[in-house]
Motif scaffolding. Structure first.
Motif, PDB file in Angstrom:
ATOM      1  N   MET A   1       0.806  -1.119  -0.039  1.00 41.70           N
ATOM      2  CA  MET A   1      -0.083  -0.104   0.050  1.00 41.70           C
ATOM      3  C   MET A   1       0.714   1.217  -0.128  1.00 41.70           C
ATOM      4  SD  MET A   1      -3.170   0.764   2.453  1.00 41.70           S
ATOM      5  CE  MET A   1      -4.176   2.209   2.268  1.00 41.70           C
ATOM      6  N   LEU A   2       0.400   2.324  -0.968  1.00 39.85           N
ATOM      7  CA  LEU A   2       1.175   3.480  -0.856  1.00 39.85           C
ATOM      8  C   LEU A   2       1.135   4.191   0.148  1.00 39.85           C
ATOM      9  CD1 LEU A   2       0.770   4.361  -4.818  1.00 39.85           C
ATOM     10  CD2 LEU A   2       2.702   3.160  -3.729  1.00 39.85           C
ATOM     11  N   ASP A   3       1.992   5.071   0.648  1.00 38.89           N
ATOM     12  CA  ASP A   3       1.915   6.011   1.848  1.00 38.89           C
ATOM     13  C   ASP A   3       2.117   7.653   1.315  1.00 38.89           C
ATOM     14  OD1 ASP A   3       1.622   7.410   4.193  1.00 38.89           O
ATOM     15  OD2 ASP A   3       3.621   6.841   4.766  1.00 38.89           O
ATOM     16  N   PHE A   4       0.695   8.116   1.328  1.00 40.83           N
ATOM     17  CA  PHE A   4       0.636   9.171   0.751  1.00 40.83           C
ATOM     18  C   PHE A   4       0.822  10.572   1.808  1.00 40.83           C
ATOM     19  CE2 PHE A   4      -1.648   6.783  -2.408  1.00 40.83           C
ATOM     20  CZ  PHE A   4      -1.017   7.330  -3.639  1.00 40.83           C
ATOM     21  N   ASN A   5       1.221  10.076   3.081  1.00 37.28           N
ATOM     22  CA  ASN A   5       1.410  11.287   4.126  1.00 37.28           C
ATOM     23  C   ASN A   5       2.366  12.002   3.521  1.00 37.28           C
ATOM     24  OD1 ASN A   5      -0.649  10.236   6.050  1.00 37.28           O
ATOM     25  ND2 ASN A   5       1.110   8.721   6.800  1.00 37.28           N
ATOM     26  N   GLN A   6       3.303  11.964   3.035  1.00 40.97           N
ATOM     27  CA  GLN A   6       4.475  12.880   2.807  1.00 40.97           C
ATOM     28  C   GLN A   6       3.790  13.990   1.681  1.00 40.97           C
ATOM     29  OE1 GLN A   6       8.225  11.409   0.937  1.00 40.97           O
ATOM     30  NE2 GLN A   6       9.046  13.402   1.260  1.00 40.97           N
ATOM     31  N   ILE A  11       1.464  19.392   0.414  1.00 43.05           N
ATOM     32  CA  ILE A  11       0.137  20.151  -0.044  1.00 43.05           C
ATOM     33  C   ILE A  11      -0.391  21.128   1.408  1.00 43.05           C
ATOM     34  CG2 ILE A  11      -2.078  19.998  -0.489  1.00 43.05           C
ATOM     35  CD1 ILE A  11      -1.218  17.668  -2.440  1.00 43.05           C
ATOM     36  N   LEU A  12      -0.416  20.522   2.331  1.00 44.22           N
ATOM     37  CA  LEU A  12      -1.106  21.286   3.715  1.00 44.22           C
ATOM     38  C   LEU A  12      -0.065  22.197   4.050  1.00 44.22           C
ATOM     39  CD1 LEU A  12      -2.723  18.378   5.643  1.00 44.22           C
ATOM     40  CD2 LEU A  12      -3.639  20.144   4.520  1.00 44.22           C
ATOM     41  N   ALA A  13       1.073  22.117   3.725  1.00 44.62           N
ATOM     42  CA  ALA A  13       2.166  23.006   4.412  1.00 44.62           C
ATOM     43  C   ALA A  13       2.392  24.165   3.233  1.00 44.62           C
ATOM     44  CB  ALA A  13       3.588  22.361   4.821  1.00 44.62           C
ATOM     45  N   THR A  14       1.740  24.286   2.143  1.00 42.83           N
ATOM     46  CA  THR A  14       2.460  25.296   1.268  1.00 42.83           C
ATOM     47  C   THR A  14       0.999  25.967   0.829  1.00 42.83           C
ATOM     48  OG1 THR A  14       2.109  23.494  -0.552  1.00 42.83           O
ATOM     49  CG2 THR A  14       4.263  23.917   0.186  1.00 42.83           C
ATOM     50  N   ASN A  15       1.203  27.165  -0.166  1.00 47.66           N
ATOM     51  CA  ASN A  15       0.050  27.616  -0.665  1.00 47.66           C
ATOM     52  C   ASN A  15       0.017  28.015  -2.358  1.00 47.66           C
ATOM     53  OD1 ASN A  15      -2.422  29.235  -0.497  1.00 47.66           O
ATOM     54  ND2 ASN A  15      -1.208  31.063  -0.679  1.00 47.66           N
ATOM     55  N   LYS A  16       1.182  28.231  -2.765  1.00 48.28           N
ATOM     56  CA  LYS A  16       1.479  28.508  -4.056  1.00 48.28           C
ATOM     57  C   LYS A  16       1.607  27.285  -4.788  1.00 48.28           C
ATOM     58  CE  LYS A  16       4.520  31.926  -3.419  1.00 48.28           C
ATOM     59  NZ  LYS A  16       5.146  32.618  -3.626  1.00 48.28           N
ATOM     60  N   ILE A  17       0.824  26.508  -5.550  1.00 48.58           N
ATOM     61  CA  ILE A  17       1.011  25.253  -5.935  1.00 48.58           C
ATOM     62  C   ILE A  17       0.970  25.305  -7.378  1.00 48.58           C
ATOM     63  CG2 ILE A  17       0.207  22.821  -6.012  1.00 48.58           C
ATOM     64  CD1 ILE A  17      -0.565  23.376  -3.277  1.00 48.58           C
ATOM     65  N   LEU A  18       1.786  24.693  -8.253  1.00 42.59           N
ATOM     66  CA  LEU A  18       1.611  24.691  -9.827  1.00 42.59           C
ATOM     67  C   LEU A  18       1.675  23.163 -10.116  1.00 42.59           C
ATOM     68  CD1 LEU A  18       2.243  26.153 -12.588  1.00 42.59           C
ATOM     69  CD2 LEU A  18       4.625  25.601 -12.469  1.00 42.59           C
TER      70      LEU A  18
END
Length: 151
Positions: A1-6, A11-18
């Protein structure tokens, strides 16, 4: 099973996402990019989708295609800094000749030496890059070529 926590924490720690879909653009890559875009917007994030090509007509029905950019800069403006702690600038101007930009600073008195000139590191316009439906970075096309150092 893949761990998507990282990925979740990034995503939660950033605001400007490309968001970058693969190239050539198809329904899977564009649909994934737009779904992610809408999810991030719903979270209050500043998200941007960019593509290097035009959207094929059969895909223009997808919600949000009108918000996609084809010309996004990954870095802020290039800055030349001149330390004027002992000098007052009388005039600042620029001239564009052939393939060069000359920035001309005229001091009130004294001279400006090369050790007073610096080039601050370029600032990134985005905190996080999310790449969808992409097996290799080369599939990002022109964006990858023009922003190689970003990766």
């Amino acid at each position: 099973m893949l761990d998507f926590n990282q990925a979740k924490q990034a995503i939660l720690a950033t605001n400007k996402i490309l968001i970058l879909p693969s190239n050539p653009l198809d329904g899977d890559s564009l649909g994934s990019a737009l779904a992610l875009f809408h999810a991030l917007k719903a979270m209050g994030k500043n998200a941007t989708v960019t593509i290097a090509t035009t959207i094929p007509d059969p895909l223009k029905f997808l919600p949000g295609t009108e918000l996609i950019s084809t010309n996004v800069s990954a870095y802020s403006d290039f800055v030349v800094t001149i330390d004027l702690k002992n000098i007052k600038a009388k005039n600042v101007r620029h001239e564009i000749t052939e393939n060069k930009i000359n920035i001309i600073v005229t001091p009130e008195s004294g001279t400006i030496n090369s050790d007073q000139v610096s080039f601050p590191e370029l600032q990134k316009n985005f905190d996080l890059l999310l790449i969808v439906d992409c097996a290799t970075l080369e599939q990002l096309g022109e964006f990858y070529k023009q922003n190689f150092a970003l990766f």
